[in-house]
Motif scaffolding. Structure first.
Motif, mmCIF file in Angstrom:
data_model
loop_
_atom_site.group_PDB
_atom_site.id
_atom_site.type_symbol
_atom_site.label_atom_id
_atom_site.label_comp_id
_atom_site.label_asym_id
_atom_site.label_seq_id
_atom_site.Cartn_x
_atom_site.Cartn_y
_atom_site.Cartn_z
ATOM 1 N N GLU A 314 0.841 -1.199 0.000
ATOM 2 C CA GLU A 314 0.000 0.000 0.000
ATOM 3 C C GLU A 314 0.874 1.247 0.000
ATOM 4 N N MET A 315 0.364 2.311 -0.639
ATOM 5 C CA MET A 315 1.090 3.578 -0.666
ATOM 6 C C MET A 315 0.105 4.734 -0.546
ATOM 7 N N TYR A 316 0.469 5.688 0.295
ATOM 8 C CA TYR A 316 -0.327 6.895 0.488
ATOM 9 C C TYR A 316 0.605 8.105 0.430
ATOM 10 N N THR A 317 0.056 9.226 0.008
ATOM 11 C CA THR A 317 0.804 10.479 -0.032
ATOM 12 C C THR A 317 0.031 11.539 0.729
ATOM 13 N N ILE A 318 0.678 12.160 1.707
ATOM 14 C CA ILE A 318 0.079 13.271 2.450
ATOM 15 C C ILE A 318 0.295 14.538 1.627
ATOM 16 N N LEU A 319 -0.774 15.140 1.178
ATOM 17 C CA LEU A 319 -0.672 16.293 0.285
ATOM 18 C C LEU A 319 -0.194 17.533 1.035
ATOM 19 N N ASN A 320 0.490 18.417 0.279
ATOM 20 C CA ASN A 320 1.004 19.675 0.832
ATOM 21 C C ASN A 320 1.892 19.449 2.060
ATOM 22 N N THR A 325 7.562 16.696 7.628
ATOM 23 C CA THR A 325 6.242 16.505 8.224
ATOM 24 C C THR A 325 6.208 15.313 9.161
ATOM 25 N N GLN A 326 7.024 14.296 8.885
ATOM 26 C CA GLN A 326 7.022 13.081 9.701
ATOM 27 C C GLN A 326 8.042 13.131 10.838
ATOM 28 N N THR A 327 8.610 14.310 11.077
ATOM 29 C CA THR A 327 9.550 14.502 12.175
ATOM 30 C C THR A 327 8.991 15.529 13.158
ATOM 31 N N ILE A 332 8.652 22.367 16.240
ATOM 32 C CA ILE A 332 9.563 23.182 17.034
ATOM 33 C C ILE A 332 10.118 24.354 16.230
ATOM 34 N N LEU A 333 10.507 24.096 14.992
ATOM 35 C CA LEU A 333 11.113 25.128 14.153
ATOM 36 C C LEU A 333 10.187 25.614 13.047
ATOM 37 N N GLY A 334 9.087 24.913 12.831
ATOM 38 C CA GLY A 334 8.205 25.248 11.719
ATOM 39 C C GLY A 334 8.715 24.658 10.418
ATOM 40 N N TYR A 335 7.953 24.816 9.357
ATOM 41 C CA TYR A 335 8.391 24.336 8.043
ATOM 42 C C TYR A 335 9.545 25.191 7.534
ATOM 43 N N TRP A 339 9.514 26.669 0.832
ATOM 44 C CA TRP A 339 8.973 27.840 1.523
ATOM 45 C C TRP A 339 7.696 28.401 0.904
ATOM 46 N N PHE A 340 7.600 28.384 -0.424
ATOM 47 C CA PHE A 340 6.510 29.094 -1.084
ATOM 48 C C PHE A 340 5.296 28.200 -1.350
ATOM 49 N N MET A 341 5.337 26.987 -0.852
ATOM 50 C CA MET A 341 4.212 26.076 -1.025
ATOM 51 C C MET A 341 3.285 26.149 0.185
ATOM 52 N N ARG A 342 1.999 26.087 -0.068
ATOM 53 C CA ARG A 342 1.040 26.027 1.040
ATOM 54 C C ARG A 342 1.210 24.684 1.746
ATOM 55 N N LYS A 343 1.371 24.725 3.069
ATOM 56 C CA LYS A 343 1.676 23.508 3.835
ATOM 57 C C LYS A 343 0.460 23.037 4.637
ATOM 58 N N ILE A 344 0.392 21.739 4.811
ATOM 59 C CA ILE A 344 -0.619 21.160 5.671
ATOM 60 C C ILE A 344 -0.302 21.512 7.130
ATOM 61 N N ASP A 345 -1.340 21.709 7.941
ATOM 62 C CA ASP A 345 -1.129 21.931 9.373
ATOM 63 C C ASP A 345 -0.351 20.727 9.922
#
Length: 394
Positions: A314-320, A325-327, A332-335, A339-345
């Motif tokens: 199985e494979m999934y992709t978390i968008l944006n 994101t998995q750390t 702590i430091l933010g994304y 930089w210029f991409m809209r990020k998921i919360d």
């Protein structure tokens, strides 16, 4: 942590149990394993007095600066910033350090391999969340020089004096030897994962090594005892897991050890195993949980070999999302990537990642027994992730 005010911390666990954690070193010298165990407790309150700071010492900050090739004057500024942060409090891990482990039921076990330039605590939010559902989660800190920083104690006397023998991150230049060196590191990391499997098997049988770190002075009250795990681990359902370089290590280890029954690969960096033909060797089911911007075309082609009708991976992709994101660093430091991409919360990204994992584990291990809440959340957030082969970023 005074006046009853909680310090700044990573997101709290979502499972029914208050998580605990403990650092373990299995032997003196470089051959000993250094790892952090995350586990469920029977505690009713997640008491901040028993939380540990996310960054245990500045050596790891220096190591992270070395990984990212930050100039020395930036490093000094980063250390100054972090040290002065103590005026308002460090970032904490909301997990009870050293508390007694819950062994009312046999524990499913997950062994985690960290990514390039990472360490045993960089995935705390993933690890203690899984532990809060009843898992024993073991995150290794590798000594192949892929960790941002690690260490060992050469002797008992060194441990009592807290005299560390340091191991620093190794930069491997791109070029004709890059694959060879990375592939050699994978084999060292996989050997350490294999030793961790043996550690779990022997521990379940009643052979508990002394924890070298028990010799090191600590401010915490330690009620944790490895011997409590005798006969309490479900060794028939071991899971191997990893992130990035560690995900490639997890896949490689699965091909070596039949005791592993399923594999979870978070954002795998497939380059170090590209010539290993592991899609033909790995028999266990693999769950790929990927982020949006990490995978170039060559990486996608390597992963695509696993997505066949015969294998049923199985494979999934978390968008944006980005590789961070998995750390824990995103909290702590933010994304800081893309930089210029809209990020998921980041909290939503964490929940999607962990709930996909829990649903996969439920199907393959029948644990956790009930994942209806997780399924409902994933259905609500279905616009934030997709199933199927991850699309190349560039």
């Amino acid at each position: 942590m005074s006046n009853g005010i909680e310090p700044k911390h990573l997101p709290k666990a979502t499972g029914p149990f208050v998580p605990g954690m403990i650092d373990v070193s299995t032997d003196y010298g470089e051959e000993g394993l250094l790892m952090r165990l995350y586990y469920p407790t029977n505690e009713k309150k997640n008491d901040p007095k028993q939380w540990m700071t996310w960054l245990p010492e500045n050596s790891y900050l220096r190591g992270l600066a070395n990984v990212t090739a930050i100039p020395y004057y930036f490093l000094r500024s980063a250390i100054w910033w972090y040290e002065n942060l103590t005026l308002t409090g460090h970032y904490y891990i909301p997990s009870l350090y050293g508390k007694k482990i819950r062994t009312d039921d046999k524990l499913k076990c997950i062994i985690i391999s960290h990514g390039l330039g990472s360490c045993r605590f960089l995935y705390s939010a993933v690890c203690y969340d899984l532990a809060s559902y009843g898992y024993l989660v073991i995150c290794l800190e590798h000594k192949d020089r892929s960790a941002c920083f690690t260490y060992y104690y050469a002797t008992k006397e060194d441990a009592q004096k807290d005299k560390k023998t340091e191991i620093h991150f190794k930069h491997v230049p791109l070029g004709k030897n890059h694959y060879t060196e990375r592939n050699q590191q994978i084999k060292i990391k996989a050997n350490e994962c294999s030793k961790a499997i043996d550690f779990v098997l022997q521990l379940n049988k009643g052979t508990a090594p002394a924890n070298v770190l028990d010799e090191v002075v600590t401010k915490y009250t330690i009620d944790f005892d490895l011997k409590d795990l005798t006969g309490k681990i479900d060794v028939d359902s071991l899971t191997i897991m990893g992130h990035s370089f560690g995900a490639a290590t997890a896949i490689y280890t699965a091909a070596l050890r039949s005791e592993i029954k399923q594999c979870i690969a978070m954002d795998p960096w497939m380059f170090p195993i590209k010539d290993e033909n592991l899609h033909e060797k790995v028999k266990q089911p693999i769950l790929f949980v990927n982020t949006y911007t990490f995978h170039l075309e060559a990486n996608v082609k390597s992963m695509a070999k696993f997505l066949t009708i015969d294998r049923k991976d199985e494979m999934y992709t978390i968008l944006n999302s980005t590789h961070e994101t998995q750390t824990d660093t995103v909290f702590i430091l933010g994304y800081w990537l893309n930089w210029f991409m809209r990020k998921i919360d980041p909290t939503i990204g964490l929940r999607i990642n962990n709930y996909i994992i829990l649903e996969f584990l439920n199907r393959h291990t029948l644990f956790p027994k009930n994942v209806e809440e997780q399924k409902a959340y994933l259905d609500k957030e279905k616009h934030n992730y997709m199933s199927g082969l991850t699309k190349p970023w560039a």
